[in-house]
Design a protein around this motif. Structure first.
Motif, PDB file in Angstrom:
ATOM      1  N   VAL A 156      19.392   0.868 -16.736  1.00 11.56           N
ATOM      2  CA  VAL A 156      19.740   1.472 -15.447  1.00 11.56           C
ATOM      3  C   VAL A 156      20.679   0.510 -14.714  1.00 11.56           C
ATOM      4  CG1 VAL A 156      18.855   2.277 -13.228  1.00 11.56           C
ATOM      5  CG2 VAL A 156      17.594   2.772 -15.338  1.00 11.56           C
ATOM      6  N   LEU A 157      21.927   0.942 -14.516  1.00 19.32           N
ATOM      7  CA  LEU A 157      22.924   0.120 -13.841  1.00 19.32           C
ATOM      8  C   LEU A 157      22.904   0.409 -12.343  1.00 19.32           C
ATOM      9  CD1 LEU A 157      26.092   0.569 -16.142  1.00 19.32           C
ATOM     10  CD2 LEU A 157      24.188  -1.034 -16.405  1.00 19.32           C
ATOM     11  N   VAL A 158      22.722  -0.633 -11.563  1.00 22.86           N
ATOM     12  CA  VAL A 158      22.764  -0.513 -10.103  1.00 22.86           C
ATOM     13  C   VAL A 158      23.623  -1.643  -9.557  1.00 22.86           C
ATOM     14  CG1 VAL A 158      21.434  -0.464  -7.961  1.00 22.86           C
ATOM     15  CG2 VAL A 158      20.437   0.437 -10.062  1.00 22.86           C
ATOM     16  N   PRO A 159      24.709  -1.389  -8.855  1.00 22.66           N
ATOM     17  CA  PRO A 159      25.232  -0.056  -8.558  1.00 22.66           C
ATOM     18  C   PRO A 159      25.798   0.579  -9.819  1.00 22.66           C
ATOM     19  CG  PRO A 159      26.777  -1.744  -7.842  1.00 22.66           C
ATOM     20  CD  PRO A 159      25.549  -2.460  -8.303  1.00 22.66           C
ATOM     21  N   PRO A 160      25.884   1.913  -9.839  1.00 24.33           N
ATOM     22  CA  PRO A 160      26.344   2.587 -11.056  1.00 24.33           C
ATOM     23  C   PRO A 160      27.809   2.274 -11.353  1.00 24.33           C
ATOM     24  CG  PRO A 160      25.299   4.129  -9.525  1.00 24.33           C
ATOM     25  CD  PRO A 160      25.511   2.856  -8.771  1.00 24.33           C
ATOM     26  N   LEU A 161      28.100   2.039 -12.611  1.00 25.46           N
ATOM     27  CA  LEU A 161      29.477   1.924 -13.071  1.00 25.46           C
ATOM     28  C   LEU A 161      29.751   3.109 -13.982  1.00 25.46           C
ATOM     29  CD1 LEU A 161      29.767  -1.887 -13.983  1.00 25.46           C
ATOM     30  CD2 LEU A 161      30.188  -0.758 -11.798  1.00 25.46           C
ATOM     31  N   GLU A 162      31.016   3.386 -14.230  1.00 22.10           N
ATOM     32  CA  GLU A 162      31.359   4.544 -15.059  1.00 22.10           C
ATOM     33  C   GLU A 162      31.133   4.278 -16.543  1.00 22.10           C
ATOM     34  OE1 GLU A 162      34.930   4.417 -13.044  1.00 22.10           O
ATOM     35  OE2 GLU A 162      34.617   6.256 -11.899  1.00 22.10           O
ATOM     36  N   TYR A 163      31.172   2.978 -16.878  1.00 23.62           N
ATOM     37  CA  TYR A 163      31.021   2.625 -18.295  1.00 23.62           C
ATOM     38  C   TYR A 163      29.995   1.511 -18.412  1.00 23.62           C
ATOM     39  CZ  TYR A 163      35.318   5.255 -18.583  1.00 23.62           C
ATOM     40  OH  TYR A 163      36.236   6.263 -18.477  1.00 23.62           O
ATOM     41  N   GLU A 164      29.265   1.530 -19.503  1.00 20.20           N
ATOM     42  CA  GLU A 164      28.331   0.443 -19.813  1.00 20.20           C
ATOM     43  C   GLU A 164      29.171  -0.811 -20.078  1.00 20.20           C
ATOM     44  OE1 GLU A 164      26.080  -2.262 -21.082  1.00 20.20           O
ATOM     45  OE2 GLU A 164      24.851  -0.425 -20.990  1.00 20.20           O
ATOM     46  N   PRO A 165      28.968  -1.877 -19.292  1.00 22.79           N
ATOM     47  CA  PRO A 165      29.852  -3.048 -19.419  1.00 22.79           C
ATOM     48  C   PRO A 165      29.831  -3.675 -20.817  1.00 22.79           C
ATOM     49  CG  PRO A 165      28.391  -3.281 -17.523  1.00 22.79           C
ATOM     50  CD  PRO A 165      27.965  -2.054 -18.253  1.00 22.79           C
ATOM     51  N   GLU A 166      28.696  -3.583 -21.499  1.00 20.97           N
ATOM     52  CA  GLU A 166      28.620  -4.285 -22.779  1.00 20.97           C
ATOM     53  C   GLU A 166      29.236  -3.513 -23.929  1.00 20.97           C
ATOM     54  OE1 GLU A 166      24.723  -5.929 -23.487  1.00 20.97           O
ATOM     55  OE2 GLU A 166      24.856  -7.023 -21.588  1.00 20.97           O
ATOM     56  N   THR A 167      29.185  -2.190 -23.863  1.00 20.53           N
ATOM     57  CA  THR A 167      29.685  -1.408 -25.004  1.00 20.53           C
ATOM     58  C   THR A 167      30.936  -0.616 -24.662  1.00 20.53           C
ATOM     59  OG1 THR A 167      28.373   0.513 -24.368  1.00 20.53           O
ATOM     60  CG2 THR A 167      27.319  -1.089 -25.825  1.00 20.53           C
ATOM     61  N   GLY A 168      31.189  -0.418 -23.367  1.00 21.32           N
ATOM     62  CA  GLY A 168      32.319   0.416 -22.979  1.00 21.32           C
ATOM     63  C   GLY A 168      32.039   1.904 -23.091  1.00 21.32           C
ATOM     64  N   GLY A 177      35.627   9.010  -7.620  1.00 17.77           N
ATOM     65  CA  GLY A 177      35.180   9.500  -8.916  1.00 17.77           C
ATOM     66  C   GLY A 177      33.725   9.918  -8.806  1.00 17.77           C
ATOM     67  N   PRO A 178      33.207  10.594  -9.832  1.00 21.47           N
ATOM     68  CA  PRO A 178      31.857  11.174  -9.716  1.00 21.47           C
ATOM     69  C   PRO A 178      30.734  10.132  -9.692  1.00 21.47           C
ATOM     70  CG  PRO A 178      32.779  11.544 -11.914  1.00 21.47           C
ATOM     71  CD  PRO A 178      33.877  10.955 -11.083  1.00 21.47           C
ATOM     72  N   VAL A 179      30.908   9.024 -10.385  1.00 16.62           N
ATOM     73  CA  VAL A 179      29.774   8.091 -10.537  1.00 16.62           C
ATOM     74  C   VAL A 179      29.571   7.280  -9.253  1.00 16.62           C
ATOM     75  CG1 VAL A 179      28.892   6.130 -11.849  1.00 16.62           C
ATOM     76  CG2 VAL A 179      30.088   7.987 -13.030  1.00 16.62           C
ATOM     77  N   ILE A 180      30.636   6.639  -8.792  1.00 16.83           N
ATOM     78  CA  ILE A 180      30.532   5.854  -7.560  1.00 16.83           C
ATOM     79  C   ILE A 180      30.288   6.802  -6.386  1.00 16.83           C
ATOM     80  CG2 ILE A 180      31.865   4.376  -6.001  1.00 16.83           C
ATOM     81  CD1 ILE A 180      33.201   3.255  -8.623  1.00 16.83           C
ATOM     82  N   GLY A 181      30.901   7.985  -6.452  1.00 19.32           N
ATOM     83  CA  GLY A 181      30.716   8.986  -5.391  1.00 19.32           C
ATOM     84  C   GLY A 181      29.250   9.392  -5.256  1.00 19.32           C
ATOM     85  N   ARG A 182      28.572   9.542  -6.389  1.00 21.50           N
ATOM     86  CA  ARG A 182      27.154   9.914  -6.339  1.00 21.50           C
ATOM     87  C   ARG A 182      26.337   8.807  -5.654  1.00 21.50           C
ATOM     88  NH1 ARG A 182      23.360  13.138  -9.296  1.00 21.50           N
ATOM     89  NH2 ARG A 182      21.346  12.626  -8.375  1.00 21.50           N
ATOM     90  N   PHE A 183      26.636   7.561  -6.028  1.00 25.38           N
ATOM     91  CA  PHE A 183      25.919   6.423  -5.440  1.00 25.38           C
ATOM     92  C   PHE A 183      26.129   6.398  -3.925  1.00 25.38           C
ATOM     93  CE2 PHE A 183      26.118   1.940  -4.040  1.00 25.38           C
ATOM     94  CZ  PHE A 183      24.831   1.536  -4.343  1.00 25.38           C
ATOM     95  N   LEU A 184      27.388   6.539  -3.503  1.00 26.07           N
ATOM     96  CA  LEU A 184      27.682   6.442  -2.064  1.00 26.07           C
ATOM     97  C   LEU A 184      27.091   7.640  -1.307  1.00 26.07           C
ATOM     98  CD1 LEU A 184      31.355   5.070  -2.178  1.00 26.07           C
ATOM     99  CD2 LEU A 184      29.247   3.787  -1.777  1.00 26.07           C
TER     100      LEU A 184
END
Lengths: 300, 339
Positions: free
Chosen positions: A48-60, A23-30
């Protein structure tokens, strides 16, 4: 019924590994990792989420497309020490797992820290990534081999060489020792006897000209039991003691031996054990140590 | 909510080694036992919990159906989780109102593979699993973040093992000793033992429960909550999901005589006691808990079974069972049972 239980070896494996799209988010990180950079992704709230996730864990909520370079240094939040690495572990020597908050990130990254031992680990420890060589990086979390502590100390090798002469007082004293006597100096002004021999009185500053020969017997005034080996001592533990030679006003430091360390005491009477005359040189090594005389203790 | 109760519970005599039984051979006796205890031989719904990675074979749970008697066809479901979640599914199914009974079971043989590494496979496959972060390592990260005292942890293990020795179903483990670490700060004895075993529970609704059991253990609250999967996004010093599940299940609405906690590592008990706000007088894990027997995929269900058994046998009036799933108490299910 078979007499031995039947057992089969069985492996579950995806030969060559299981391929996952990123996917684009994890792909960008890698992709950034492959280039030797660590990025986080900004959420709508600005975290700033590191490592990046596709969704904000607290709000979705989906994260923004805003990628931020972070680190490369970071701070260890907590850690666990692996003394015996397992085959799947990233390092084949003892290491720490750690939650590392990289500079500029609001969350922590889990990775290995290559530290010398568990004592080197603590919350707050500053660490930096140790990258695999560029040619070996493929866009994988292990493109970072591990993190290593920042440099906070260094060792500077120092060695200078000198030629040292003992000086006139000590030379005179060592001549005495070579001949099997302790030479002392007596201050006529203070009426005090100093051993080893010296040419001036440390109390009044007068020149000392009077040599006195002292006997090789004395009394232990204080002592220490040493548990680290020393080439001059016959064994470990050994005793170093202040010995006040009979007729002297100051004690001299020397080893005490030929007696169990725990039996040495203040007030114990001792006598020098000399090297045989043919082995004697201009050196304190002529006196091997002091040994108990067996006389009654002296009241100090 | 429809009234639903645990009316029967059975578990194997758990072992620390492979007895050479297949899954259905392991399960069959406990299924027979709960059938006898409940007086039911057919159920409106059946649900199980197990993990294919424990056996290393896909759909391994399907062959376990041989232990049930699935002909004529039965209404059946499965969760790839601890069977406590199978019980949750069965409880939800009973809320529909068209069936009155359910059979729930869970089983696992950790002896066959390497549990520490099998549990790596449940982690995020991009960021964590490729590091080879094993189960004891991530638990140790949580223990370190929480900062539990060694004496406190030792006492939890000592108490759990002593209670386990008094429980004929749990393992006989000596008092904890030894100075070495599994992964610092955890010692080998802080880690639940490798265990093979199974358990089964029968649920019944309303009047059927009253008819079949003298003293049904009514489920007066049941809820589960989950946290983000990535460890670095979570506060590992506490378990907000256990806290939320406990609140939703109503743990604090009455006294808690007994709490059975799915703590697979000694420090997890401390985190869970805080999350569930258990009063000091609550007896925790009188069965010995997971530190005395941990048949993975049945351990959480056994917590519900043990908490229910205290009510079924008249020993307690209100009990709490906790089950967990995922790394570092990520996902938590809390059940409140009352006489």
């Amino acid at each position: 019924m078979p007499s031995e239980p039947l057992v089969a070896e069985h492996a579950l494996e995806f030969p060559g590994g299981y391929t996952r799209t990123t996917g684009p988010v994890i792909g960008r990180f890698l992709t950034e990792l492959r280039d030797g950079r660590i990025v986080g992704v900004r959420t709508a709230e600005g975290r700033v989420l590191v490592p990046p996730l596709e969704y904000e864990p607290e709000t979705g909520e989906p994260v923004t497309g805003d990628y931020v370079e972070v680190g490369p240094a970071g701070t260890v939040m907590s850690w666990a020490w692996v003394e015996s690495p397992r085959k799947g572990h990233p390092l084949d020597r003892p290491f720490a797992w750690a939650l590392i908050k990289l500079d500029g990130a609001d969350t922590a990254l889990v990775h290995a820290v290559g530290a010398d031992d568990a004592k080197a680990m603590r919350p707050g420890l500053r660490v930096r990534p140790r990258w695999k060589p560029e040619a070996d990086r493929i866009g994988h979390i292990t493109d970072i081999s591990c993190f290593v502590p920042e440099v906070t100390a260094m060792v500077a090798p120092i060695r200078m060489e000198y030629r040292v002469r003992p000086g006139r007082s000590l030379s005179r004293f060592l001549e005495g020792v070579r001949d099997g006597v302790f030479l002392a100096g007596r201050c006529t002004h203070c009426d005090k006897v100093y051993v080893p021999f010296r040419t001036s009185c440390p109390e009044c500053g007068s020149a000392i000209s009077e040599e006195v020969e002292l006997p090789d017997t004395g009394t232990v005034t204080t002592f220490a039991i040493n548990n680290l080996p020393d080439p001059r001592a016959p064994e470990v533990p050994f005793v170093s003691a202040y010995i006040q030679l009979d007729g002297a006003d100051v004690p001299m430091i020397a080893l005490v031996a030929d007696v169990p360390a725990h039996e040495v005491r203040q007030g114990m009477r001792v006598r020098a054990v000399w090297a045989p005359p043919e082995e004697r040189t201009l050196s304190m090594a002529n006196i091997r140590w002091f040994a108990p005389t067996g006389e009654p203790d002296v009241e100090l | 909510m429809r009234e639903v109760a645990v009316i029967a519970f059975a578990q194997t005599e758990h072992t620390d080694h492979d007895e050479g039984l297949t899954d259905f051979e392991l399960i069959h006796p406990v299924i027979q036992e709960v059938k006898e205890r409940s007086g039911l031989s057919r159920f409106g719904f059946t649900c199980s919990g197990s993990c294919d990675y424990l056996a290393g074979a896909p759909f391994s749970f399907v062959s376990a159906l041989d232990a049930l008697g699935a002909w004529p066809p039965i209404s059946e479901s499965h969760v790839e989780m601890d069977a406590a979640w199978a019980l949750y599914e069965a409880w939800v199914r009973l809320q529909h109102g068209d069936v009155d009974s359910a059979l729930v079971y869970g089983f696992g043989k950790s002896s066959m593979g390497d549990l520490r590494e099998i549990m790596t496979l449940q982690l995020d496959p991009y960021y964590l699993a490729p590091l080879g972060l094993d189960q004891v390592s991530f638990a140790a990260l949580q223990a370190s973040a929480y900062g539990a005292g060694r004496a406190e942890l030792d006492e939890i293990v000592r108490r759990s093992r002593a209670d386990g020795r008094n429980n004929p179903r749990a393992l006989d483990l000596d008092d904890p000793s030894g100075e070495e670490f599994a992964v610092q700060p955890l010692r080998p004895y802080d880690v639940a033992p490798i265990t093979d075993g199974a358990a089964a529970i029968v649920l019944a609704a309303g009047d059927l429960a009253r008819e079949l059991a003298e003293r049904p253990a009514w489920i007066t609250g049941i809820a589960h909550r989950i946290e983000p999967h990535y460890l670095g996004m979570r506060d590992l010093t506490r378990s907000p999901s256990a806290e939320a599940a406990g609140r939703a299940a109503g743990v604090g609405k009455g006294p808690v005589d007994v709490a059975e906690l799915h703590a697979q590592f000694s420090h997890e008990e401390l985190i869970l006691r805080e999350a569930l706000e258990l009063p000091a007088e609550t007896v925790v894990n009188p069965s010995g808990g997971p530190l005395a027997a941990n048949p993975v995929m049945a351990t959480g269900l056994i917590r519900i079974g043990e908490a229910a058994a205290r009510i079924l046998d008249g020993g307690a009036g209100r009990t709490v069972a906790h089950a967990t799933s995922g790394p570092c108490l990520q996902h938590n299910l809390v059940t409140v049972l009352e006489a």
